[in-house]
Design a protein around this motif. Structure first.
Motif, PDB file in Angstrom:
ATOM      1  N   ALA A  45       0.818  -1.264   0.125  1.00  0.00           N
ATOM      2  CA  ALA A  45       0.020   0.005   0.123  1.00  0.00           C
ATOM      3  C   ALA A  45       0.874   1.105   0.054  1.00  0.00           C
ATOM      4  O   ALA A  45       1.096   2.044   1.111  1.00  0.00           O
ATOM      5  CB  ALA A  45      -1.010  -0.019   1.254  1.00  0.00           C
ATOM      6  N   SER A  46       1.486   1.498  -1.254  1.00  0.00           N
ATOM      7  CA  SER A  46       2.500   2.540  -1.021  1.00  0.00           C
ATOM      8  C   SER A  46       1.696   3.835  -1.393  1.00  0.00           C
ATOM      9  O   SER A  46       0.395   4.198  -1.700  1.00  0.00           O
ATOM     10  CB  SER A  46       3.377   2.599  -2.277  1.00  0.00           C
ATOM     11  OG  SER A  46       2.684   2.505  -3.702  1.00  0.00           O
ATOM     12  N   VAL A  47       2.439   4.961  -1.252  1.00  0.00           N
ATOM     13  CA  VAL A  47       1.713   6.192  -1.325  1.00  0.00           C
ATOM     14  C   VAL A  47       1.052   6.479  -2.655  1.00  0.00           C
ATOM     15  O   VAL A  47       0.120   7.162  -2.739  1.00  0.00           O
ATOM     16  CB  VAL A  47       2.890   7.175  -0.850  1.00  0.00           C
ATOM     17  CG1 VAL A  47       2.048   8.779  -1.154  1.00  0.00           C
ATOM     18  CG2 VAL A  47       3.095   7.352   0.625  1.00  0.00           C
ATOM     19  N   THR A  48       1.960   6.054  -3.759  1.00  0.00           N
ATOM     20  CA  THR A  48       1.620   6.172  -5.090  1.00  0.00           C
ATOM     21  C   THR A  48       0.264   5.344  -5.042  1.00  0.00           C
ATOM     22  O   THR A  48      -0.794   5.703  -5.896  1.00  0.00           O
ATOM     23  CB  THR A  48       2.542   5.604  -5.805  1.00  0.00           C
ATOM     24  OG1 THR A  48       3.757   6.773  -5.771  1.00  0.00           O
ATOM     25  CG2 THR A  48       2.196   5.816  -7.463  1.00  0.00           C
ATOM     26  N   ALA A  49       0.198   4.110  -4.710  1.00  0.00           N
ATOM     27  CA  ALA A  49      -1.014   3.189  -5.017  1.00  0.00           C
ATOM     28  C   ALA A  49      -2.111   3.865  -4.145  1.00  0.00           C
ATOM     29  O   ALA A  49      -3.457   3.951  -4.670  1.00  0.00           O
ATOM     30  CB  ALA A  49      -0.641   1.794  -4.316  1.00  0.00           C
ATOM     31  N   VAL A  50      -1.932   4.354  -2.791  1.00  0.00           N
ATOM     32  CA  VAL A  50      -3.186   5.052  -2.533  1.00  0.00           C
ATOM     33  C   VAL A  50      -3.816   6.487  -3.136  1.00  0.00           C
ATOM     34  O   VAL A  50      -4.918   6.785  -3.183  1.00  0.00           O
ATOM     35  CB  VAL A  50      -2.898   5.500  -0.959  1.00  0.00           C
ATOM     36  CG1 VAL A  50      -3.573   6.226  -0.184  1.00  0.00           C
ATOM     37  CG2 VAL A  50      -2.507   4.128  -0.060  1.00  0.00           C
ATOM     38  N   ILE A  67      -5.666  11.484  -6.699  1.00  0.00           N
ATOM     39  CA  ILE A  67      -5.058  12.565  -6.536  1.00  0.00           C
ATOM     40  C   ILE A  67      -3.522  12.241  -6.763  1.00  0.00           C
ATOM     41  O   ILE A  67      -3.125  11.228  -7.117  1.00  0.00           O
ATOM     42  CB  ILE A  67      -4.926  12.966  -5.069  1.00  0.00           C
ATOM     43  CG1 ILE A  67      -4.833  11.945  -4.005  1.00  0.00           C
ATOM     44  CG2 ILE A  67      -6.557  13.425  -4.822  1.00  0.00           C
ATOM     45  CD1 ILE A  67      -4.556  12.294  -2.586  1.00  0.00           C
ATOM     46  N   ALA A  68      -2.845  13.460  -6.786  1.00  0.00           N
ATOM     47  CA  ALA A  68      -1.239  13.103  -6.928  1.00  0.00           C
ATOM     48  C   ALA A  68      -0.628  12.675  -5.807  1.00  0.00           C
ATOM     49  O   ALA A  68      -0.993  13.093  -4.507  1.00  0.00           O
ATOM     50  CB  ALA A  68      -0.679  14.533  -7.421  1.00  0.00           C
ATOM     51  N   ALA A  69       0.286  12.011  -5.827  1.00  0.00           N
ATOM     52  CA  ALA A  69       1.000  11.523  -4.640  1.00  0.00           C
ATOM     53  C   ALA A  69       1.521  12.424  -3.727  1.00  0.00           C
ATOM     54  O   ALA A  69       1.535  12.325  -2.557  1.00  0.00           O
ATOM     55  CB  ALA A  69       2.233  10.577  -5.008  1.00  0.00           C
ATOM     56  N   HIS A 122      -1.982  15.810   3.895  1.00  0.00           N
ATOM     57  CA  HIS A 122      -2.904  15.307   5.014  1.00  0.00           C
ATOM     58  C   HIS A 122      -1.985  14.502   6.105  1.00  0.00           C
ATOM     59  O   HIS A 122      -2.504  14.434   7.355  1.00  0.00           O
ATOM     60  CB  HIS A 122      -4.129  14.464   4.550  1.00  0.00           C
ATOM     61  CG  HIS A 122      -4.846  15.339   3.409  1.00  0.00           C
ATOM     62  ND1 HIS A 122      -5.813  16.155   3.861  1.00  0.00           N
ATOM     63  CD2 HIS A 122      -4.812  15.391   2.140  1.00  0.00           C
ATOM     64  CE1 HIS A 122      -6.664  16.701   2.876  1.00  0.00           C
ATOM     65  NE2 HIS A 122      -5.664  16.161   1.690  1.00  0.00           N
ATOM     66  N   PHE A 123      -0.782  13.934   5.461  1.00  0.00           N
ATOM     67  CA  PHE A 123      -0.184  13.126   6.431  1.00  0.00           C
ATOM     68  C   PHE A 123       1.076  13.164   6.341  1.00  0.00           C
ATOM     69  O   PHE A 123       1.679  13.132   5.074  1.00  0.00           O
ATOM     70  CB  PHE A 123      -0.574  11.659   6.160  1.00  0.00           C
ATOM     71  CG  PHE A 123      -2.103  11.322   6.798  1.00  0.00           C
ATOM     72  CD1 PHE A 123      -2.297  11.057   7.960  1.00  0.00           C
ATOM     73  CD2 PHE A 123      -3.098  11.034   5.628  1.00  0.00           C
ATOM     74  CE1 PHE A 123      -3.744  10.625   8.419  1.00  0.00           C
ATOM     75  CE2 PHE A 123      -4.446  10.953   6.079  1.00  0.00           C
ATOM     76  CZ  PHE A 123      -4.773  10.647   7.347  1.00  0.00           C
ATOM     77  N   PRO A 124       2.195  13.371   7.388  1.00  0.00           N
ATOM     78  CA  PRO A 124       3.525  13.598   7.199  1.00  0.00           C
ATOM     79  C   PRO A 124       4.492  12.353   6.292  1.00  0.00           C
ATOM     80  O   PRO A 124       5.481  12.555   5.972  1.00  0.00           O
ATOM     81  CB  PRO A 124       4.092  13.781   8.353  1.00  0.00           C
ATOM     82  CG  PRO A 124       3.082  13.308   9.232  1.00  0.00           C
ATOM     83  CD  PRO A 124       1.731  13.236   8.652  1.00  0.00           C
ATOM     84  N   SER A 125       3.727  11.162   6.621  1.00  0.00           N
ATOM     85  CA  SER A 125       4.433  10.155   6.068  1.00  0.00           C
ATOM     86  C   SER A 125       3.319   8.887   5.684  1.00  0.00           C
ATOM     87  O   SER A 125       2.367   8.998   6.312  1.00  0.00           O
ATOM     88  CB  SER A 125       5.492   9.252   7.097  1.00  0.00           C
ATOM     89  OG  SER A 125       4.831   8.977   8.258  1.00  0.00           O
ATOM     90  N   LYS A 126       3.824   7.845   5.015  1.00  0.00           N
ATOM     91  CA  LYS A 126       3.025   6.720   4.768  1.00  0.00           C
ATOM     92  C   LYS A 126       2.694   6.029   6.213  1.00  0.00           C
ATOM     93  O   LYS A 126       1.703   5.490   6.211  1.00  0.00           O
ATOM     94  CB  LYS A 126       3.950   5.616   4.112  1.00  0.00           C
ATOM     95  CG  LYS A 126       3.261   4.261   3.638  1.00  0.00           C
ATOM     96  CD  LYS A 126       4.117   3.495   3.079  1.00  0.00           C
ATOM     97  CE  LYS A 126       3.466   1.876   3.020  1.00  0.00           C
ATOM     98  NZ  LYS A 126       4.206   0.862   2.428  1.00  0.00           N
TER      99      LYS A 126
END
Length: 212
Positions: free
Chosen positions: A36-41, A47-49, A55-59
């Motif tokens: 569940a990478s940032v890109t996948a989410v 939206i863009a990665a 909204h969140f500082p990290s994965k």
């Protein structure tokens, strides 16, 4: 003067954050924490990665939020059953049955919550929520002892054993591609019956209580 967001802007940001968490939960349920990478989410949310980091500082922070919300709902449902109507033994049986059935009906997310490899921050949350499950079981076991329905025992130890055992029994069915699921009623019901019987034996209940 520092710029302050308007109420409308704050509502939009909150709606975007809620949408992101919902899509992240779906991605985790489908592919697990590791994939569940940032890109996948971001792709799932449309939206863009880079927007994820608004909204969140990290994965890891996003993963913690996903875990807290999903696991928090399961704790809430279990608490409603264990503190509901009926005798403590009946509620214990019903609580185990409801928890397991919900897991088997949403196997991907349940496996992610119970056992899937995850970052340390999510792993820490998993331990915390296991303590919450354990506390709920300990509460109903203590009530059963006070009413003379369960034999004297260390309720905390029994609750810890139940929490671990239920999760362990569910891991393989949740992980298996052809494991019990919402469309394999007989296999699911058999597993639920075995889990409930195990929970009652573990707590020393004199006889089996029916599933609800």
């Amino acid at each position: 003067m520092a710029y302050r967001k308007t109420p409308a802007e704050l509502r939009r940001l909150e709606a975007a954050r809620e949408h992101l968490v919902a899509r992240a939960t779906e991605v985790v349920a489908e592919v697990g924490w590791a994939q569940a990478s940032v890109t996948a989410v971001a792709d799932a949310a449309g939206i863009a990665a880079g927007s994820v980091y608004q909204h969140f500082p990290s994965k890891a922070a996003l993963g913690v939020e996903v875990f807290r919300r999903a696991a928090g709902r399961e704790v809430e449902v279990l608490g409603e059953v264990l503190r509901g109507s009926g005798s403590p033994v009946d509620r214990l049986a019903a609580g185990v049955g409801v928890f397991a059935r919900r897991a088997l009906e949403n196997r991907g997310l349940a496996y992610a919550l119970l056992a899937a490899p995850a970052e340390p921050a999510v792993g820490a949350e998993r331990l915390e929520y296991r303590r919450r499950y354990r506390a709920l079981f300990a509460e109903v076991i203590a009530e059963g002892m006070r009413e003379g329905l369960l034999p004297p025992q260390d309720g905390e130890v029994t609750a810890a054993a139940l929490t671990g055992a239920v999760g362990e029994v569910l891991v393989d069915p949740l992980a298996a591609p052809d494991g019990p699921g919402p469309h394999t009623g007989t296999r699911t019901n058999d597993l639920l019956a075995e889990l409930v019987a195990m929970a009652l034996r573990c707590s020393g209940a004199p006889s089996a209580a029916p599933l609800t």
